[in-house]
Design a protein around this motif. Structure first.
Motif, PDB file in Angstrom:
ATOM      1  N   LEU A  23       0.826  -1.206   0.000  1.00 51.04           N
ATOM      2  CA  LEU A  23       0.000   0.000   0.000  1.00 51.04           C
ATOM      3  C   LEU A  23       0.862   1.259   0.000  1.00 51.04           C
ATOM      4  CD1 LEU A  23      -2.885  -0.960   2.468  1.00 51.04           C
ATOM      5  CD2 LEU A  23      -2.961  -0.826  -0.026  1.00 51.04           C
ATOM      6  N   ILE A  68       1.958   1.738  -3.514  1.00 49.08           N
ATOM      7  CA  ILE A  68       0.846   2.225  -4.340  1.00 49.08           C
ATOM      8  C   ILE A  68       0.629   3.715  -4.108  1.00 49.08           C
ATOM      9  CG2 ILE A  68      -1.658   2.096  -4.640  1.00 49.08           C
ATOM     10  CD1 ILE A  68      -1.402  -0.925  -4.137  1.00 49.08           C
ATOM     11  N   THR A  81       0.217   0.673 -11.268  1.00 51.77           N
ATOM     12  CA  THR A  81      -0.446   0.738  -9.960  1.00 51.77           C
ATOM     13  C   THR A  81      -1.582  -0.275  -9.868  1.00 51.77           C
ATOM     14  OG1 THR A  81       0.070   3.109  -9.831  1.00 51.77           O
ATOM     15  CG2 THR A  81      -1.624   2.271  -8.333  1.00 51.77           C
ATOM     16  N   LEU A  96      -2.221  -3.144  -7.097  1.00 48.01           N
ATOM     17  CA  LEU A  96      -3.480  -3.291  -6.360  1.00 48.01           C
ATOM     18  C   LEU A  96      -3.981  -4.732  -6.426  1.00 48.01           C
ATOM     19  CD1 LEU A  96      -5.378  -0.005  -7.297  1.00 48.01           C
ATOM     20  CD2 LEU A  96      -4.714  -0.717  -4.993  1.00 48.01           C
ATOM     21  N   ARG A  97      -3.832  -5.348  -7.576  1.00 48.37           N
ATOM     22  CA  ARG A  97      -4.237  -6.747  -7.703  1.00 48.37           C
ATOM     23  C   ARG A  97      -3.405  -7.643  -6.796  1.00 48.37           C
ATOM     24  NH1 ARG A  97      -4.715  -6.893 -14.331  1.00 48.37           N
ATOM     25  NH2 ARG A  97      -6.761  -5.828 -14.479  1.00 48.37           N
TER      26      ARG A  97
END
Length: 365
Positions: free
Chosen positions: A180, A183, A209, A213-214
């Protein structure tokens, strides 16, 4: 009776601190030899252990969800006072109830009430300890003898709980937390490029990004599954073990895994499935991470009306007496899971001789 009430208050507090469910608390009370039933403010039975149900001539599953008040033929007003909403006392008075059991036989039982605390501060349920009037002193002696064991059991549960919280905290910090953070920086970088008129570069960073996230979503799904595999409820224990073994082989490619699953899903009691899976997780992880094993054998099968679980490895092993003395949480956790569900647990190990963990449960009702 003061000592008895103090013991019950200690159990009540332990139940709140460990966030035990009504069913788990009922099992704990039966382990130390007392008959207990937990009811809500309407008198509906939330949990009752086999000892308490047997006093009334029933099986526990026959009474769960029914109204205890329907079985009371004398003393109902005293019970209703205890169950009255908003009523609370640190030392509620014990009282007698006359029950009519399945066969119609009357039973006069002493009832020792204790209010159970809940995380929201409200009281929704009451623990009722049942004792035959002639057995009050015997019940007190049982509780007194069980006090050290109860404290040790509480300490081990707390230690295991804290260890699990530490593991989850580490997973979140080292896995999800770092992803996170990455990201966040990537989104800020993309925004800066877009504002600077470099929309193509900003778009490229945003595409990357999305991939991160995946990955974060996959990591969250993995942690969630390890905490409570949904496949246990949806598919059953055998498919969940097979799924775990596939992940285990992907994670530890140098370990040769031998799998022997000869049990039929329908033969495995539902109440045992999560505990069996947790024991398998613990033992297999120990083999790979601590034992430096090159071969792990997992066997689950039914033999002569017994469910038999065996996890063995050819790792470096350990001094069993020393390990028991030092109190390894993992070993004690496995033993507690087996013995608290009515099974028999054994472990064999010695330096340079591998380790074998075995558990047996009788399938005869």
């Amino acid at each position: 009776m003061l000592k008895l009430q103090q013991m019950m208050r200690a159990m009540r507090v332990m139940s709140s601190e460990l966030e035990l469910s009504e069913a788990q608390f009922g099992e704990l009370s039966e382990l130390i030899g007392i008959a207990s039933v937990i009811v809500d403010s309407d008198g509906a039975i939330l949990s009752i252990n086999e000892m308490a149900a047997g006093m009334l001539g029933f099986k526990a599953e026959e009474l769960r969800g029914t109204l205890l008040t329907r079985l009371v033929i004398d003393g109902l007003s005293a019970l209703e006072q205890v169950l009255k909403p908003g009523r609370r006392a640190d030392n509620p008075e014990l009282f007698d109830l006359v029950f009519r059991g399945r066969s119609g036989r009357k039973s006069i039982l002493c009832v020792i009430p204790q209010y159970l605390d809940h995380s929201d501060g409200a009281t929704h349920s009451v623990l009722l300890v049942l004792s035959e009037k002639t057995s009050r002193s015997a019940l007190l002696q049982t509780l007194q003898r069980s006090e050290p064991e109860l404290q040790q059991f509480s300490n081990r549960l707390i230690a295991a709980h804290e260890l699990e919280l530490k593991r989850v905290s580490s997973e979140l910090h080292d896995g999800i937390g770092q992803v996170l953070a990455m990201i966040k920086f990537m989104v800020e970088d993309a925004a800066r490029h877009v504002k600077g008129g470099q929309s193509d570069e900003g778009g490229r960073i945003l595409d990357e990004t999305v991939l991160r996230l995946r990955e974060a979503m996959s990591e969250i799904r993995r942690i969630s599954i390890e905490l409570r595999p949904s496949s246990l409820d949806d598919l059953g224990l055998i498919p969940t073990i097979e799924w775990h073994c596939r992940n285990y082989q992907n994670a530890y490619r140098d370990v040769h895994l031998k799998l022997e699953l000869n049990a039929v899903e329908a033969e495995i009691p539902v109440a045992l499935k999560l505990d069996i899976f947790r024991i398998i997780q613990e033992a297999m992880n120990n083999a790979a991470k601590h034992a430096d094993a090159s071969t792990v054998t997992l066997s689950l099968q039914v033999e002569h009306a017994n469910l038999r679980l065996r996890i063995g490895d050819n790792g470096k092993g350990f001094d069993l007496d020393q390990s028991e003395h030092e109190g390894g949480v993992g070993l004690k956790s496995m033993r507690e899971r087996v013995e608290s569900t009515g099974g028999r647990f054994s472990i064999q190990s010695a330096p340079n001789s591998g380790t074998t963990v075995e558990a047996y449960w009788s399938l005869v009702p």
